[in-house]
Write a protein that holds these residues in place. Structure first.
Motif, PDB file in Angstrom:
ATOM      1  N   CYS A 191      -5.860  -8.808  -0.297  1.00 23.06           N
ATOM      2  CA  CYS A 191      -6.756  -8.914  -1.449  1.00 23.06           C
ATOM      3  C   CYS A 191      -7.536 -10.230  -1.406  1.00 23.06           C
ATOM      4  O   CYS A 191      -8.685 -10.298  -1.843  1.00 23.06           O
ATOM      5  CB  CYS A 191      -5.956  -8.819  -2.752  1.00 23.06           C
ATOM      6  SG  CYS A 191      -5.343  -7.153  -3.128  1.00 23.06           S
ATOM      7  N   GLN A 201     -14.846  -7.075  -7.213  1.00 18.76           N
ATOM      8  CA  GLN A 201     -14.107  -6.196  -8.105  1.00 18.76           C
ATOM      9  C   GLN A 201     -13.464  -5.038  -7.345  1.00 18.76           C
ATOM     10  O   GLN A 201     -12.456  -4.479  -7.783  1.00 18.76           O
ATOM     11  CB  GLN A 201     -15.044  -5.632  -9.187  1.00 18.76           C
ATOM     12  CG  GLN A 201     -15.595  -6.682 -10.140  1.00 18.76           C
ATOM     13  CD  GLN A 201     -14.491  -7.357 -10.933  1.00 18.76           C
ATOM     14  OE1 GLN A 201     -13.657  -6.703 -11.542  1.00 18.76           O
ATOM     15  NE2 GLN A 201     -14.487  -8.688 -10.917  1.00 18.76           N
ATOM     16  N   ALA A 202     -14.068  -4.703  -6.214  1.00 18.88           N
ATOM     17  CA  ALA A 202     -13.569  -3.577  -5.421  1.00 18.88           C
ATOM     18  C   ALA A 202     -13.972  -3.779  -3.970  1.00 18.88           C
ATOM     19  O   ALA A 202     -14.896  -4.539  -3.661  1.00 18.88           O
ATOM     20  CB  ALA A 202     -14.139  -2.266  -5.941  1.00 18.88           C
ATOM     21  N   SER A 247      -7.010  -0.310  -4.023  1.00 14.94           N
ATOM     22  CA  SER A 247      -7.366  -1.091  -5.205  1.00 14.94           C
ATOM     23  C   SER A 247      -7.134  -2.577  -4.937  1.00 14.94           C
ATOM     24  O   SER A 247      -6.244  -2.945  -4.171  1.00 14.94           O
ATOM     25  CB  SER A 247      -6.504  -0.656  -6.399  1.00 14.94           C
ATOM     26  OG  SER A 247      -6.711  -1.507  -7.507  1.00 14.94           O
ATOM     27  N   LEU A 248      -7.938  -3.428  -5.555  1.00 15.99           N
ATOM     28  CA  LEU A 248      -7.724  -4.875  -5.484  1.00 15.99           C
ATOM     29  C   LEU A 248      -6.932  -5.373  -6.691  1.00 15.99           C
ATOM     30  O   LEU A 248      -6.697  -6.570  -6.832  1.00 15.99           O
ATOM     31  CB  LEU A 248      -9.079  -5.603  -5.412  1.00 15.99           C
ATOM     32  CG  LEU A 248      -9.910  -5.332  -4.146  1.00 15.99           C
ATOM     33  CD1 LEU A 248     -11.235  -6.084  -4.203  1.00 15.99           C
ATOM     34  CD2 LEU A 248      -9.129  -5.707  -2.892  1.00 15.99           C
ATOM     35  N   ASP A 249      -6.497  -4.448  -7.539  1.00 16.22           N
ATOM     36  CA  ASP A 249      -5.692  -4.769  -8.714  1.00 16.22           C
ATOM     37  C   ASP A 249      -4.213  -4.685  -8.331  1.00 16.22           C
ATOM     38  O   ASP A 249      -3.697  -3.601  -8.033  1.00 16.22           O
ATOM     39  CB  ASP A 249      -6.012  -3.776  -9.835  1.00 16.22           C
ATOM     40  CG  ASP A 249      -5.246  -4.051 -11.122  1.00 16.22           C
ATOM     41  OD1 ASP A 249      -4.309  -4.865 -11.104  1.00 16.22           O
ATOM     42  OD2 ASP A 249      -5.585  -3.417 -12.153  1.00 16.22           O
ATOM     43  N   SER A 250      -3.533  -5.807  -8.321  1.00 13.91           N
ATOM     44  CA  SER A 250      -2.137  -5.856  -7.866  1.00 13.91           C
ATOM     45  C   SER A 250      -1.192  -5.025  -8.736  1.00 13.91           C
ATOM     46  O   SER A 250      -0.075  -4.713  -8.325  1.00 13.91           O
ATOM     47  CB  SER A 250      -1.644  -7.301  -7.813  1.00 13.91           C
ATOM     48  OG  SER A 250      -1.689  -7.890  -9.105  1.00 13.91           O
ATOM     49  N   SER A 251      -1.631  -4.642  -9.932  1.00 17.46           N
ATOM     50  CA  SER A 251      -0.779  -3.830 -10.807  1.00 17.46           C
ATOM     51  C   SER A 251      -0.843  -2.343 -10.455  1.00 17.46           C
ATOM     52  O   SER A 251      -0.045  -1.548 -10.949  1.00 17.46           O
ATOM     53  CB  SER A 251      -1.189  -4.020 -12.273  1.00 17.46           C
ATOM     54  OG  SER A 251      -2.467  -3.445 -12.524  1.00 17.46           O
ATOM     55  N   GLN A 252      -1.783  -1.968  -9.600  1.00 13.90           N
ATOM     56  CA  GLN A 252      -1.949  -0.571  -9.225  1.00 13.90           C
ATOM     57  C   GLN A 252      -1.057  -0.220  -8.036  1.00 13.90           C
ATOM     58  O   GLN A 252      -0.886  -1.012  -7.106  1.00 13.90           O
ATOM     59  CB  GLN A 252      -3.418  -0.297  -8.859  1.00 13.90           C
ATOM     60  CG  GLN A 252      -4.388  -0.488 -10.007  1.00 13.90           C
ATOM     61  CD  GLN A 252      -4.134   0.491 -11.134  1.00 13.90           C
ATOM     62  OE1 GLN A 252      -4.017   1.704 -10.914  1.00 13.90           O
ATOM     63  NE2 GLN A 252      -4.037  -0.026 -12.348  1.00 13.90           N
ATOM     64  N   CYS A 264      -2.531  -0.598  -4.531  1.00 13.82           N
ATOM     65  CA  CYS A 264      -3.193  -1.885  -4.280  1.00 13.82           C
ATOM     66  C   CYS A 264      -3.157  -2.219  -2.793  1.00 13.82           C
ATOM     67  O   CYS A 264      -2.252  -1.798  -2.058  1.00 13.82           O
ATOM     68  CB  CYS A 264      -2.548  -3.003  -5.098  1.00 13.82           C
ATOM     69  SG  CYS A 264      -0.862  -3.404  -4.592  1.00 13.82           S
TER      70      CYS A 264
END
Length: 526
Positions: A85, A92-93, A384-389, A392
Motif C-alpha cells: 500500500c 485513493q485506489a 483495496s488500499l484500505d487496510s480494513s478491507q 486489501c
C-alpha cells in the motif's frame, strides 16, 4: 438466433471459431480433452487478444475419466514482493490502467504446463502449433476486437508497444483485415521450445520483467520465478439431483453455488421461464450471494473464508425466506472488469475441461512488455488500499477473482460444462443458463440465446442497475421496475450480457454444444 450443434463423441466450444477449430484439430490428431483445451486457450490468447493472453490468469476445472475425479487448477498470480500500500501512498485506489496497475504475476502459462503434465498426451510444442500459426500468418480481425479497439483507442495510444500491435500504421484495423502478431508468435515459439520455465525463470521472462521495469513497474524477476499455480479440491453442492462444481477462492465460484442453493427452495419448474417471478427470484438470490462474497472473498491464505456455512442448505433456506416476492432488496456493490473468455472441451473417452481466462479489463493494463508481444493484465487493480478491507493489498497475495468455470455432474458423470465472460455477470449468466437447462429442459444454444439480465453498477454510475434485454416482455419489465429494481432496458442481444458457452451430454451420450450469438464463437463436434 441459435442453432444446435450435436456430436456423438466430442465437442469444443469457445468464443472464437478459430480457437474451437484448433481444439477439434488437436482431438483429431490424437490429443485428448486436456491437450485440446490448452490449444484452445493458447489460440484465444492470439485471436481474442483484447480479452485474454499470456499476460493474464486462468482457472480450470478438469475431469479425468481414468481417475473419475474432478479437480481445480488455480492459475492466478500473486502480487509482487515489493507491492505494498505504501507504493501507492497518496492515492485513493490503485490505477485501473497503465504500469501502476501491473502488480500481479501472470498465471496462464504455468496453468498450461500443469494441465499438460498431469493429463496431456501431446507436447506443448504440438498444442501451441495452431496459436503460433495464427499469430505469425494472421487471421481475420473479429468484430469484437474491432469494437473494443475503437472504444479504447485513446488508451492504446498511451503505450508505444501496445499501439504498435493494435494500431498498426497508426490506425484501427478494419473488421476481417488480416491481423498479425509477429512478436507474440516469436514468444510462443520460445515457449514451445523452452516450456514453462522459459517464461518464469528463463531469458524470455528476463526480457518480460526488464521491459516492465523500464516503464516503472514493481514486479521483479524473483516474483516471476517464484510463481506456482496450484491444484485444489473444487467446491461442490447439489441442485435438483445434480452435483455442481466450481473452483474455490480466490475465485467467486461459490456465488454460483450459493444462488442455486437458494433457488432450490423454489419449484422453478412451476414458475414460467421468462416471467417476472423467474427473473425476480434469480436476481434476489444472486444479490444475497454477492453480499456475502463482498465481505469475505480474497486470498484464503491470508483470510479465513467460511465456505462451509455459505454453502450450507440451512443458510440457503434463511436467504430464501428473506426474499420478498414483490420487493427488490437494495444492496451496494462495486464495478468489476468483465472481459474474459470461457471455453470447454469433452473428448470421446469422457474426459472434460471447463476453463476461463482473462486480462481483467479489455486490453488489460494497456501495457505490452516490450518486444514479447504480451499484453499484461491489470487484475491487481482490484485490490483495496484500505487496510480494513479483506481484499486489501499485501505482498505475495492473490486478489479477489471473478473467473469461475463450472461443471454439473449426474450419476458421477459430466453432464453440463458451462461458463461465461462477464465479471460480475458470470454467476448471473451461469445461473440463467443452468436453471434453463436443468429446470426447463433447454439445450445449450437455446439456454444461452434466451433473453438475459445483468445486475450491478456500471462504470461511473451510482445506481445498481438491472440491465435487461429488450426482448423481455414489457409487462415483465414494468413489474420488475414496480418491485424496486432499477431497470435499464438494453438492446435485444446486448454486449453487456457477455459471451457464454456450454456443453450438454444427454442420457444417450449425445453431446450438444452451444455458443453465444453475441460472440465470434463456434461449437465444433463430431
Amino acid at each position: 438466433m441459435y442453432s444446435e450443434i450435436v456430436g456423438s463423441k466430442t465437442m469444443v466450444v469457445s468464443p472464437h471459431y478459430l480457437a474451437s477449430q484448433a481444439g477439434n484439430t488437436i482431438l483429431q490428431k490424437g490429443g485428448n480433452a486436456f491437450d485440446a483445451a490448452v490449444a484452445v486457450s493458447a489460440c484465444l490468447a492470439v485471436v481474442y487478444p483484447h480479452m485474454t493472453g499470456l499476460g493474464g490468469d486462468s482457472f480450470w476445472l478438469t475431469y479425468s475419466k481414468k481417475d473419475e475425479e474432478v479437480r481445480a487448477y488455480n492459475g492466478s498470480g500473486r502480487s509482487g514482493e515489493n507491492v505494498t500500500c505504501e507504493a501507492f501512498k497518496g492515492k485513493q485506489a490503485i490505477p485501473y490502467r497503465g504500469i501502476e496497475s501491473v502488480i500481479t504475476i501472470p498465471g496462464m502459462v504455468d496453468s498450461w504446463d500443469a494441465v499438460l503434465k498431469e493429463y496431456g498426451r501431446l507436447s506443448l510444442r504440438e498444442v501451441l502449433a495452431p496459436a503460433i500459426e495464427y499469430a505469425l500468418e494472421g487471421f481475420p480481425l473479429s468484430k469484437d476486437q474491432y469494437e473494443n479497439t475503437v472504444k479504447n483507442e485513446g488508451m492504446l495510444r498511451e503505450d508505444r508497444d501496445i499501439a504498435a500491435i493494435f494500431l498498426p500504421n497508426n490506425k484501427i484495423p478494419a473488421i476481417n483485415e488480416r491481423f498479425v502478431q509477429t512478436n507474440l508468435a516469436r514468444t510462443l515459439k520460445e515457449l514451445a521450445v523452452n516450456g514453462r520455465d522459459g517464461f518464469y525463470k528463463g531469458e524470455l521472462g528476463a526480457r518480460f520483467i526488464s521491459s516492465l521495469e523500464e516503464k516503472g513497474g514493481l514486479l521483479t524477476r524473483d516474483d516471476l520465478g517464484s510463481h506456482q499455480g496450484s491444484w485444489t479440491e473444487p467446491l461442490t453442492t447439489t441442485y435438483r439431483g445434480y452435483d455442481m462444481y466450481q473452483v474455490p477462492p480466490n475465485s467467486q465460484g461459490f456465488v454460483g453455488l450459493m444462488a442455486l442453493n437458494i433457488l432450490e427452495n423454489y419449484e422453478l419448474a412451476t414458475i414460467p421461464e421468462g416471467s417476472y417471478e423467474y427473473y425476480h427470484l434469480l436476481v434476489e438470490s444472486l444479490k444475497r450471494s454477492f453480499e456475502d462474497r463482498n465481505k469475505v472473498l480474497t486470498d484464503p491464505d491470508f483470510h479465513s473464508i467460511p465456505i462451509e456455512k455459505l454453502l450450507s442448505k440451512s443458510y440457503a433456506k434463511e436467504m430464501a425466506n428473506s426474499i420478498h416476492p414483490l420487493t427488490a432488496r437494495d444492496i451496494q456493490t462495486q464495478s468489476i472488469g468483465s472481459d474474459t473468455a470461457h471455453a470447454a472441451v469433452i473428448d470421446e473417452e469422457g474426459n472434460a475441461v471447463s476453463f476461463i481466462q482473462s486480462l481483467y479489463f479489455e486490453f488489460g493494463s494497456g501495457i505490452v512488455a516490450g518486444d514479447t508481444g504480451i499484453v499484461v493484465q491489470n487484475r491487481g487493480s482490484f485490490f483495496s488500499l484500505d487496510s480494513s478491507q479483506v481484499n486489501c493489498l499485501e505482498p505475495r497475495k492473490r486478489t479477489f477473482h471473478t473467473l469461475m468455470p463450472a461443471m454439473a455432474f449426474k450419476n458421477k458423470k459430466p453432464r453440463i460444462l458451462y461458463g461465461t465472460q462477464g465479471g460480475e455477470g458470470q454467476p448471473q449468466t451461469q445461473t440463467l443458463m443452468i436453471t434453463r437447462m436443468i429446470d426447463y429442459g433447454m439445450k445449450p444454444s437455446k439456454a444461452i440465446s434466451e433473453p438475459r439480465f445483468v445486475w450491478g453498477r456500471t462504470w461511473g454510475e451510482a445506481t445498481q442497475e438491472l440491465k435487461i434485454e429488450g426482448r423481455v416482455n414489457l409487462d415483465v419489465i414494468e413489474q420488475l421496475a414496480k418491485a424496486g429494481h432499477h431497470v435499464n432496458r438494453v438492446s435485444e442481444f446486448d454486449g453487456s450480457m457477455g459471451h457464454a458457452n456450454a456443453i450438454l451430454i444427454d442420457e444417450q451420450g449425445f453431446v450438444y454444444g452451444g455458443v453465444d450469438p453475441r460472440s465470434d464463437g463456434a461449437a465444433v463436434g463430431r
